[in-house]
Scaffold this motif. Structure first.
Motif, PDB file in Angstrom:
ATOM      1  N   PRO A 136      -1.618  -2.283   6.169  1.00 28.39           N
ATOM      2  CA  PRO A 136      -2.736  -1.552   5.559  1.00 28.39           C
ATOM      3  C   PRO A 136      -3.486  -0.822   6.661  1.00 28.39           C
ATOM      4  CG  PRO A 136      -2.657  -3.821   4.758  1.00 28.39           C
ATOM      5  CD  PRO A 136      -1.688  -3.728   5.915  1.00 28.39           C
ATOM      6  N   ASP A 193      -8.240  -0.738   2.073  1.00 31.81           N
ATOM      7  CA  ASP A 193      -7.105  -1.662   1.989  1.00 31.81           C
ATOM      8  C   ASP A 193      -7.315  -2.905   2.835  1.00 31.81           C
ATOM      9  OD1 ASP A 193      -5.741   0.001   0.245  1.00 31.81           O
ATOM     10  OD2 ASP A 193      -4.647   1.027   1.836  1.00 31.81           O
ATOM     11  N   THR A 209       0.822  -1.212   0.000  1.00 32.51           N
ATOM     12  CA  THR A 209       0.000   0.000   0.000  1.00 32.51           C
ATOM     13  C   THR A 209       0.859   1.268   0.000  1.00 32.51           C
ATOM     14  OG1 THR A 209      -0.161   0.010   2.425  1.00 32.51           O
ATOM     15  CG2 THR A 209      -1.904  -1.129   1.214  1.00 32.51           C
TER      16      THR A 209
END
Length: 314
Positions: free
Chosen positions: A77, A82, A36
Motif C-alpha cells: 500500500p 491505504d 490495492t
C-alpha cells in the motif's frame, strides 16, 4: 529471453513496469494479491505469451518456478488512505514480504530492486533531500507504519547485499502521477482532480505553503529501468525536482480543468511533510537520467485519463 518478477504488478507503478519490460523484450511474471492493485491495469497483457500472472501475497512464502534474472519489489500500500486503513499489512509487506523476495533472489541468483520512498526522509530538516540525509521520522505516528516499513526494507536489503553478496538496488521514489492512478487513493493530485471533476471545491490541508515535486510516470519508470541495469547498489532518488506549493498546485488544477471551484483549507494532518523535493544529482551523474515530461503536459494526459474513466462509469 531474460525473465523478471514484478510484485505489485497490478498497481499504478507495477503495471507500467510490466509494460516497459515487455517492450524491452523480457518475459514478465506479475505477482499481486490485489489488495490495492486493480487487475484492469494489466488485463491487456494476459493474451501475451511474454506475460504470466501469479495471484499471491508476498508476505507469505514466495515460489516461482524456473529461472529469474531480476526481481522488482513494488508490492505495498502506498497512499495514506491505504496504509492508515491497513497498517499491519503495510508493515508485513515491507518486512516479511521483502525478506521473502530477498530469499528468492538469493536462491535464483537474481538481481533485486526494491521500491523505497521519499517518505524515509519524513518531515525533512534538509532541503532538497539528498540520499545522504537520514531523515526525520516519527516511528510511532500515524505515518510510521509506512515510513518504517520502507526504512526496514532498505536496511534488510543492504544486509543481504553485504552479508550474502546479493545484487541489490534501492530506488527512493518521489511523488509520481499519471494514468492508472486511483482517483480515491487520497494523495494530493488524484484528490484535487477527483474534486474538480465532481464540481467540488479543492481541499488544501494546512495553509498550502507546503511543497511537493511531481514526476510523470513514464519518466519514473525510465529511471527505475536504468537503475536496475546500473552498477549502483546504494539508495537513489528518482523524482522531478520541479517544486511547487500545494496552493499553487491546486490553482493549476482549477485552471487545467476549467472549473469554477475555489480552494478550501483544513487542518494539516499529523507528521505531514512540509517540504518534499529530490536532489537528483546521483541519478543525473550515474544513470544519465532526468525527467523529460513537464508538469503541464503530464497533468493534461492524466486529466484526460481520469475524465475518460469517469465518463465510462469507472
Amino acid at each position: 529471453m531474460k525473465r523478471v518478477l514484478i510484485t505489485g504488478a497490478a498497481g499504478f507503478l507495477g503495471s507500467h513496469l510490466c509494460d516497459r519490460f515487455i517492450k524491452e523484450g523480457y518475459q514478465v511474471v506479475g505477482m499481486d494479491n490485489l489488495l490495492t492493485g486493480n487487475i484492469e491495469n494489466i488485463e491487456h497483457l494476459f493474451p501475451l505469451k511474454e506475460f504470466e500472472f501469479y495471484y499471491h501475497d508476498v508476505s507469505k512464502f514466495v515460489h516461482v518456478a524456473g529461472k529469474l534474472d531480476y526481481i522488482l519489489h513494488f508490492a505495498s500500500p502506498a497512499s495514506p488512505i491505504d496504509y492508515l486503513k491497513m497498517p499491519i499489512q503495510t508493515l508485513k509487506v515491507g518486512s516479511l514480504g521483502t525478506h521473502n523476495l530477498l530469499g528468492l533472489a538469493k536462491e535464483k541468483k537474481a538481481r533485486i530492486l526494491v521500491a523505497s520512498t521519499s517518505e524515509v526522509y519524513g518531515d525533512p530538516h534538509v532541503h532538497p533531500q539528498s540520499e545522504e540525509y537520514w531523515g526525520n521520522v516519527n516511528s510511532v505516528g500515524p505515518r510510521g507504519v509506512y515510513d518504517e516499513a520502507k526504512r526496514f526494507q532498505e536496511a534488510i536489503t543492504m544486509a543481504y547485499h553485504t552479508y550474502h553478496n546479493l545484487e541489490t538496488r534501492i530506488v527512493r521514489i518521489f511523488n509520481t502521477y499519471g494514468p492508472r492512478m486511483r482517483l480515491d487513493d487520497g494523495r494530493v493530485l488524484p484528490a484535487f482532480m477527483a474534486q474538480a471533476l465532481r464540481g467540488e471545491d479543492l481541499t488544501v490541508f494546512g495553509d498550502g505553503s507546503q511543497t511537493r515535486s511531481f514526476c510523470y510516470v513514464d519518466d519514473l519508470i525510465d529511471g527505475i529501468y536504468r537503475l536496475l541495469l546500473s552498477d549502483y547498489h546504494l539508495p537513489m532518488n528518482i523524482g522531478n525536482p520541479s517544486e511547487i506549493t500545494i496552493k499553487e498546485f491546486g490553482e493549476e488544477i482549477i485552471k487545467l480543468t476549467g472549473t469554477k471551484q475555489k480552494l478550501v483549507y483544513h487542518p494539516l494532518p499529523q507528521d505531514d511533510p512540509k517540504q518534499r523535493c529530490p536532489d537528483i544529482t546521483k541519478a543525473r551523474e550515474i544513470l544519465g537520467w532526468e525527467p523529460k515530461v513537464d508538469r503541464a503536459e503530464g497533468l493534461k494526459l492524466t486529466y484526460e485519463y481520469f475524465k475518460n474513466k469517469i465518463e465510462k462509469g469507472n
